[in-house]
Design an enzyme around this catalytic site. Structure first.
Site, PDB file in Angstrom:
ATOM      1  N   GLU A   1      23.600 113.538  52.792  1.00 11.22           N
ATOM      2  CA  GLU A   1      24.282 112.421  52.196  1.00 11.22           C
ATOM      3  C   GLU A   1      25.262 112.733  51.450  1.00 11.22           C
ATOM      4  O   GLU A   1      25.141 113.385  50.389  1.00 11.22           O
ATOM      5  CB  GLU A   1      23.272 111.384  51.989  1.00 11.22           C
ATOM      6  CG  GLU A   1      22.038 110.993  52.913  1.00 11.22           C
ATOM      7  CD  GLU A   1      21.152 110.158  52.448  1.00 11.22           C
ATOM      8  OE1 GLU A   1      21.380 109.554  51.168  1.00 11.22           O
ATOM      9  OE2 GLU A   1      20.255 109.629  53.082  1.00 11.22           O
TER      10      GLU A   1
ATOM     11  N   HIS B   1      22.345 104.379  53.292  1.00 14.10           N
ATOM     12  CA  HIS B   1      21.082 104.542  52.393  1.00 14.10           C
ATOM     13  C   HIS B   1      21.068 103.152  51.325  1.00 14.10           C
ATOM     14  O   HIS B   1      20.872 103.264  50.176  1.00 14.10           O
ATOM     15  CB  HIS B   1      21.223 105.767  51.369  1.00 14.10           C
ATOM     16  CG  HIS B   1      19.895 106.299  51.134  1.00 14.10           C
ATOM     17  ND1 HIS B   1      19.425 107.538  50.917  1.00 14.10           N
ATOM     18  CD2 HIS B   1      18.672 105.461  50.895  1.00 14.10           C
ATOM     19  CE1 HIS B   1      18.118 107.588  50.568  1.00 14.10           C
ATOM     20  NE2 HIS B   1      17.777 106.312  50.372  1.00 14.10           N
TER      21      HIS B   1
END
Length: 323
Positions: free
Chosen positions: A263, A282
């Site tokens: 990420e 997220h």
């Protein structure tokens, strides 16, 4: 006593801490590692979300640390064993964002099953895919399979049953006769059995050696044709390349990923331009309300640890989720 907060936190909770402590609050501090380590030199508490890696050099930079507050529940970005060895308490916001995640799961499942909400561009351009979009599926009567039957999984089960869905679950930490299954109206089954039966599969397990790529190509291949997969747990639990292939080949009806092995996603990821795939950054557990709950809980618990005045049990009750 000094507290360093290096990722975003609800403003009201930051102000509450500032009234009682010397607080350094910079939501961008996570991206300034040298400055963060300098601030930690005389700090007694550190408050983070999921991006700050509390381990190694960073942990060593805070010799006076007494507590690390986690604005969330996953602890894979924190070296818990190293903290324990140094006597540093690690406090997650257990339960405070569970409702946000459960609502994300159910709402996203409904969007993917119905399949009618991803064609706004075509309709706005004058196309009329009415026949194609008339093949959507209702949630009632479908089977939700929950992998990991903790607090979030149980809330998702409650919401799903209110829609008329059947719920099955897999959790190696729960016995088949555990009260949680009966109380939630869910049926306990094996992981492979769940994958073969469920119309929607949702993941709620931590990332460990045992769960890394738990849903690999073989297990994704076990899922029902047209089934939907949702991962709000941790990146790395799903084999992203295998999932992309299954979606491109039309073997699955759709998927939603809120978490990724790396990420943020890199440009040109295997998940780019995959049909019937929803990608979010997220944020499944982050809403206005959950951010307030998470921040208030961690502010109270961190303050209590430093002052020796409150307990985890008190805070969890004070900030209990609606039933």
């Amino acid at each position: 006593m000094k507290i360093v907060i290096c990722e975003f936190m609800d403003e009201a909770s930051v102000k509450d801490l500032q009234r009682r402590f010397d607080v350094v609050y910079d939501p961008q501090l996570v991206d300034k590692p040298q400055e963060l380590m300098r601030e930690l030199a005389d700090a007694m508490a550190l408050i983070v979300r999921n991006r700050t890696q509390v381990r190694g050099e960073l942990l060593a930079a805070g010799p006076q640390l007494k507590v690390v507050g986690r604005l969330g529940v996953g602890l894979d970005n924190i070296d818990v064993a190293a903290c324990e060895a140094r006597g540093v308490a690690v406090i997650p916001a257990t339960g405070a964002n569970a409702l946000a995640v459960a609502e994300y799961v159910i709402s996203t499942a409904m969007v993917l099953l119905r399949g009618a909400y991803l064609s706004s561009g075509a309709v706005g351009a004058g196309k009329w895919p009415r026949a194609l979009l008339s093949e959507g599926r209702e949630s009632a009567g479908k089977t939700l399979g929950i992998v990991g039957f903790g607090g979030i999984g149980r809330l998702a089960a409650k919401l799903a049953r209110s829609l008329g869905m059947r719920v099955i679950g897999y959790d190696p930490m729960l016995d088949a006769d555990a009260p949680a299954w009966r109380e939630s109206g869910a049926t306990c089954c094996s992981l492979d059995g769940l994958l073969r039966e469920a119309d929607v599969v949702t993941l709620h397990v931590p990332l460990t050696d045992a769960t890394h790529k738990l849903l690999d190509a073989a297990r994704i291949g076990m899922m029902k044709p047209g089934a939907v997969l949702i991962n709000t747990a941790r990146g790395g639990i799903v084999d992203e390349a295998a999932l992309a292939e299954a979606l491109r080949e039309g073997r699955l009806g759709g998927a939603a990923l809120d978490v990724f092995e790396h990420e943020p996603l890199a440009a040109g990821s295997v998940l780019a331009d995959v049909p019937n795939l929803i990608l979010t950054p997220h944020i499944a557990g982050v809403t206005r309300e959950s951010n307030e709950r998470v921040s208030a809980m961690i502010a109270e618990l961190v303050a209590g640890r430093l002052l020796g005045t409150t307990t985890t049990e008190h805070s969890c009750q004070h900030l209990a989720l609606p039933t």
